[in-house]
Design a protein around this motif. Sequence first.
Motif, PDB file in Angstrom:
ATOM      1  N   GLN A 148      -4.769  -2.869   4.542  1.00 28.37           N
ATOM      2  CA  GLN A 148      -3.431  -2.741   3.974  1.00 28.37           C
ATOM      3  C   GLN A 148      -2.619  -1.715   4.781  1.00 28.37           C
ATOM      4  OE1 GLN A 148      -0.715  -3.809   2.676  1.00 28.37           O
ATOM      5  NE2 GLN A 148      -1.731  -4.492   0.765  1.00 28.37           N
ATOM      6  N   TYR A 149      -1.321  -1.615   4.467  1.00 27.13           N
ATOM      7  CA  TYR A 149      -0.503  -0.563   5.051  1.00 27.13           C
ATOM      8  C   TYR A 149      -1.022   0.809   4.613  1.00 27.13           C
ATOM      9  CZ  TYR A 149       3.313  -3.669   6.582  1.00 27.13           C
ATOM     10  OH  TYR A 149       4.074  -4.621   7.218  1.00 27.13           O
ATOM     11  N   HIS A 155       2.603   3.606  11.053  1.00 23.56           N
ATOM     12  CA  HIS A 155       1.412   4.434  10.885  1.00 23.56           C
ATOM     13  C   HIS A 155       0.360   4.008  11.903  1.00 23.56           C
ATOM     14  CE1 HIS A 155      -1.128   1.335   8.964  1.00 23.56           C
ATOM     15  NE2 HIS A 155      -0.070   1.012   8.239  1.00 23.56           N
TER      16      HIS A 155
END
Length: 397
Positions: A64-65, A268
């Motif tokens: 996931q993020y 990220h």
Amino acid sequence: MTYHFAERITALKPSAIREILKATSDPNLISLAAGSPDSASFPKAEMQEIANQLFEQQAVTALQYGITEGYTPLREQTLERMKSKYQTGSENDDIIITTGGQQVIHLLTSVMISEGDVVIAEDPSFVGALNCFRSAGAVLKGVSMDDEGMKMDELEEILRTTDRVKFVYVIPTFQNPSGRTMSLARRKKLLELADQYDFLILEDGPYFELRFSGDPVPNIKSMDTSGRVIFSGSYSKVLSPGMRIGFAIGPKEVIGKMTISKQTSDVHTNLFFQMMVSEYLKQYDIDAHIAEIRKLYTVKRDAMVAACEKYFDKRVPFTRPDGGLFLWGELPEGYSGFELCKRATARLVAAVPGSAFSVDEDPNSRGFRMNYSLPTVEQIDKGVAILGEVMREYLAE
């Protein structure tokens, strides 16, 4: 169609190292040009086990993020290790996980440098950093080095006569490309000058844990009491360069701005690999692992130093690093490191000319860099022998 590129990118040249590596596809070529760790240093079995665990137990989180600042457990582990083991970081500092150490350089540059601002660096210095500064429109000033690192008298003269100095970029421990280590006295002097002339210090430390000999010297960041030092660290040289996990420790306000800048680029750093590093730190002894890497590289460093002593012309001095990955040689006046490397490549030995690391991109640099981490001991001896033969032929002209 005619493409009109931005002025800041038009003047940039491709990395000489990358260009050399593209030309090294011949399986008979001995490359002393790379800056890569030995693949024998990668904890492959442990990483495979960790990857399996993550897919079995935390796949949703790992795929996931994540948050821009980085995977929270890894941030906490890294900051705690740097504080407890190296006294690096304080209550006024924060940490961000980055996509390799290179991104630390990019992020600080993006938040600090306006066109025409000045960045001062060791000369020679890491080409990836120099090109980053150039791409931002910075004015680069180089300071020469000796066996104690950057010369503080030269630095102070530049500071006295130059406006708009934003930060000084240094690789104080096992410098790339020279392998030199800045003395404790000069580290303290650099901090004094930062206070006196009001600039930041970007301390790049990708190699600082790879010490084979000599006494450890404290990180500059560990002596920072006024919030002037941003420390750039990396797991590339001790775990894996391909995972691209770096970090920056610095004043909270600066790290906050770097976080905003990171949101505009990659959002990220790869979360799966952040989690892998975090689990490695939790499940295994990274200090024991680094100790084994040091043993591996000690043998190779010693082999290269011995080969240089045996095969090089006596007029060519070279560094004898206490750690890191590189050794630097310098030809006599009137000779070119680029010409030496060009001739050596024709003889199937690759090294990197000093011009690649020159702050002013001096094509006549007399220096050249050799790497001992990647080639085998046998390749080191054979490659340096050929380089020495090419050198003697060149110097005889």
